[in-house]
Design a protein around this motif. Structure first.
Motif, PDB file in Angstrom:
ATOM      1  N   LEU A 393      32.873  19.838  -9.604  1.00  0.00           N
ATOM      2  CA  LEU A 393      33.448  19.604 -10.935  1.00  0.00           C
ATOM      3  C   LEU A 393      34.933  19.236 -10.863  1.00  0.00           C
ATOM      4  O   LEU A 393      35.407  18.418 -11.656  1.00  0.00           O
ATOM      5  N   ARG A 394      35.671  19.830  -9.929  1.00  0.00           N
ATOM      6  CA  ARG A 394      37.114  19.587  -9.812  1.00  0.00           C
ATOM      7  C   ARG A 394      37.453  19.236  -8.367  1.00  0.00           C
ATOM      8  O   ARG A 394      38.118  19.988  -7.652  1.00  0.00           O
ATOM      9  N   PRO A 395      37.006  18.081  -7.896  1.00  0.00           N
ATOM     10  CA  PRO A 395      37.202  17.735  -6.479  1.00  0.00           C
ATOM     11  C   PRO A 395      38.665  17.623  -6.057  1.00  0.00           C
ATOM     12  O   PRO A 395      38.983  17.825  -4.880  1.00  0.00           O
ATOM     13  N   ALA A 396      39.537  17.306  -6.994  1.00  0.00           N
ATOM     14  CA  ALA A 396      40.952  17.130  -6.628  1.00  0.00           C
ATOM     15  C   ALA A 396      41.679  18.460  -6.467  1.00  0.00           C
ATOM     16  O   ALA A 396      42.781  18.508  -5.907  1.00  0.00           O
ATOM     17  N   ASP A 397      41.067  19.533  -6.916  1.00  0.00           N
ATOM     18  CA  ASP A 397      41.723  20.841  -6.892  1.00  0.00           C
ATOM     19  C   ASP A 397      41.468  21.548  -5.565  1.00  0.00           C
ATOM     20  O   ASP A 397      40.952  22.671  -5.515  1.00  0.00           O
ATOM     21  N   ARG A 398      41.845  20.904  -4.453  1.00  0.00           N
ATOM     22  CA  ARG A 398      41.526  21.413  -3.116  1.00  0.00           C
ATOM     23  C   ARG A 398      42.162  22.774  -2.822  1.00  0.00           C
ATOM     24  O   ARG A 398      41.593  23.574  -2.091  1.00  0.00           O
ATOM     25  N   LYS A 399      43.335  23.010  -3.379  1.00  0.00           N
ATOM     26  CA  LYS A 399      44.028  24.265  -3.089  1.00  0.00           C
ATOM     27  C   LYS A 399      43.223  25.477  -3.536  1.00  0.00           C
ATOM     28  O   LYS A 399      43.394  26.573  -2.998  1.00  0.00           O
ATOM     29  N   GLN A 400      42.353  25.285  -4.517  1.00  0.00           N
ATOM     30  CA  GLN A 400      41.577  26.399  -5.039  1.00  0.00           C
ATOM     31  C   GLN A 400      40.305  26.638  -4.229  1.00  0.00           C
ATOM     32  O   GLN A 400      39.941  27.784  -3.965  1.00  0.00           O
ATOM     33  N   TRP A 401      39.604  25.573  -3.864  1.00  0.00           N
ATOM     34  CA  TRP A 401      38.287  25.760  -3.246  1.00  0.00           C
ATOM     35  C   TRP A 401      38.234  25.589  -1.729  1.00  0.00           C
ATOM     36  O   TRP A 401      37.315  26.088  -1.073  1.00  0.00           O
ATOM     37  N   ALA A 402      39.199  24.910  -1.138  1.00  0.00           N
ATOM     38  CA  ALA A 402      39.080  24.539   0.272  1.00  0.00           C
ATOM     39  C   ALA A 402      39.050  25.762   1.205  1.00  0.00           C
ATOM     40  O   ALA A 402      38.107  25.927   1.998  1.00  0.00           O
ATOM     41  N   PHE A 403      40.053  26.605   1.162  1.00  0.00           N
ATOM     42  CA  PHE A 403      40.103  27.721   2.109  1.00  0.00           C
ATOM     43  C   PHE A 403      38.995  28.747   1.867  1.00  0.00           C
ATOM     44  O   PHE A 403      38.397  29.235   2.843  1.00  0.00           O
ATOM     45  N   PRO A 404      38.680  29.130   0.608  1.00  0.00           N
ATOM     46  CA  PRO A 404      37.544  30.049   0.424  1.00  0.00           C
ATOM     47  C   PRO A 404      36.239  29.498   0.994  1.00  0.00           C
ATOM     48  O   PRO A 404      35.473  30.233   1.635  1.00  0.00           O
TER      49      PRO A 404
END
Length: 432
Positions: A393-404
């Motif tokens: 849904l929010r592919p540009a929001d990497r800071k939120q989903w990438a590390f988890p």
């Protein structure tokens, strides 16, 4: 000796100076009578008034007033007859006319030798200007439409200033002019647009009496205090705005943010609960509560709220409601197109992070790590579909989903997914 010489020369040339001044005034008066070259007459009188010795000369003031008044009347007549004329110039002549009349009145109303105040021009000028005073308001509105905020402010400021001017005392605008609060609101608006805190705060007393714009007025007032680095008044104004207009979009998020920054999560939660009493189903309020619960470590309560919103939206968009994995198959284009898509996606993030944090907290405890290994992996597995959905849904929001996701894929031994997310993180780090 030199001082006496200068004084003698001054007295010698004084009659010549006065004679030249009288000729200049007379020439300007002739131009006014003819109605021609009025701007020249105006400029010549303004030049004379720059000399402090001339500022009490009522003849100069009277000539200047008449020169400006005739310019206004000529312009007004042309517009009435639908002839070509500069509208901005007409409004500016009104503003100048009021400025001249108010300054002239202060001279006209000086006490005489016996201390008596007997102004010659006040009543006549006041009657005339009162009839056209509305043009100050309309002039301000005209320049707002042109986005010329400093000039618009000068019109509204002049309109309000008439309230306290002795020239207009008998009209008692404070009690009889209902337009004053509106003018004050627009003056505050112009100050806000100019980022001029002094101009914004100058007319707040009147502006807050404009009931039609009170919510916006409180918004501009809050922003003005923020620009002025007055955090106490900023928060007070946000509180007042929220309590009076809880559904107005400006106050709630900033009030909560202010409490969060001050590390006052209980106060932020109290505001959120108050908002939910008014609008229990409003997504923004529910999302804020879920975020606060997440930050307070109340993970299961956070998940409960997120799941309830996700389930309701999934039921609206699909008949499939059996599991989180099935919910993730809901048409994502439908959700992204939804006006609340950013907030809606946030529920997936919060629920995913809640499960993720529960796993991490258990994983940190080395003494019970082995004993809780099954539960840790279960939490990671439950976090996974939420965070993967948020990523879509929010592919540009990497800071939120990438590390988890990186941590989850690593712990769940998902080699293919781990390699892919590792490349994403490496590419992101390389762009910094």
């Amino acid at each position: 000796m030199r001082q006496l010489l200068i004084l003698f020369l001054s007295l010698l040339f004084l009659p010549l100076t006065l004679q030249a001044q009288r000729k200049e005034i007379s020439a300007a008066q002739d131009l006014v009578k003819s109605g021609k070259n009025l701007e020249t007459a105006q400029a010549n009188m303004e030049k004379l008034l720059k000399d402090s010795a001339n500022r009490t000369n009522l003849k100069i003031w009277e000539t200047l007033y008449e020169a400006v008044r005739k310019q206004y009347e000529q312009g007004n007549e042309k517009l009435y007859l639908k002839q070509q004329y500069d509208t901005a110039k007409l409004f500016r002549s009104v503003n100048t006319l009021f400025s001249v009349a108010i300054a002239m009145d202060s001279v006209d109303a000086r006490p005489d030798r016996r201390g008596r105040v007997r102004p010659q021009f006040r009543d006549h000028h006041a009657d005339y200007l009162n009839a056209i005073r509305g043009n100050l308001f309309f002039g301000g509105a005209y320049f707002i439409r042109k986005q010329q905020y400093p000039e618009a402010y000068s019109f509204f400021n002049r309109y309000i200033d008439c309230v306290q001017q002795p020239l207009f005392r008998r009209f008692d605008y404070a009690h009889h002019d209902r337009r004053v609060p509106q003018a004050a609101y627009w003056a505050v608006f112009c100050g806000y647009k100019m980022k001029d805190t002094k101009a914004s705060l100058h007319h707040t007393y009147w502006a807050l009496q404009d009931t039609a714009h009170q919510a916006y007025m409180l918004q501009y007032l809050a922003e003005t205090y923020r620009l002025d680095n007055d955090s106490a008044r900023y928060m007070q104004t946000l509180q007042e705005g929220f309590h009076r207009y809880p559904l107005f979009p400006f106050f709630f998020p900033r009030l909560v943010e202010g409490y969060v920054r001050a590390d006052s999560l209980p106060q932020a939660m109290a505001v959120t609960e108050e908002a939910l009493k008014i609008a229990p189903a409003k997504r923004e309020f529910l999302f804020t509560k879920s975020t606060l619960l997440l930050n307070m470590g109340k993970y299961r309560d956070c998940i409960t709220i997120c799941d309830s919103v996700i389930e309701k939206d999934a039921a609206r968009l699909t008949e499939s409601k059996d599991s989180v994995e099935q919910k993730s198959k809901v048409d994502e284009k439908s959700i992204v197109a939804d006006k609340d898509s950013v907030v809606f996606a946030g529920f997936y993030l919060n629920a995913g992070l809640a499960y993720y944090n529960m796993a991490v907290n258990l994983d940190k405890n080395y003494q019970s790590q082995r004993r809780n290994r099954t539960k840790i992996l279960q939490y990671y597995e439950r976090a996974l579909p939420y965070l993967e959905r948020y990523r879509r849904l929010r592919p540009a929001d990497r800071k939120q989903w990438a590390f988890p996701l990186y941590t989850i894929y690593l712990n769940l031994n998902k080699g293919k997914e781990f390699d892919e997310i590792n490349k994403v993180i490496s590419a992101t780090d390389g762009q910094k």
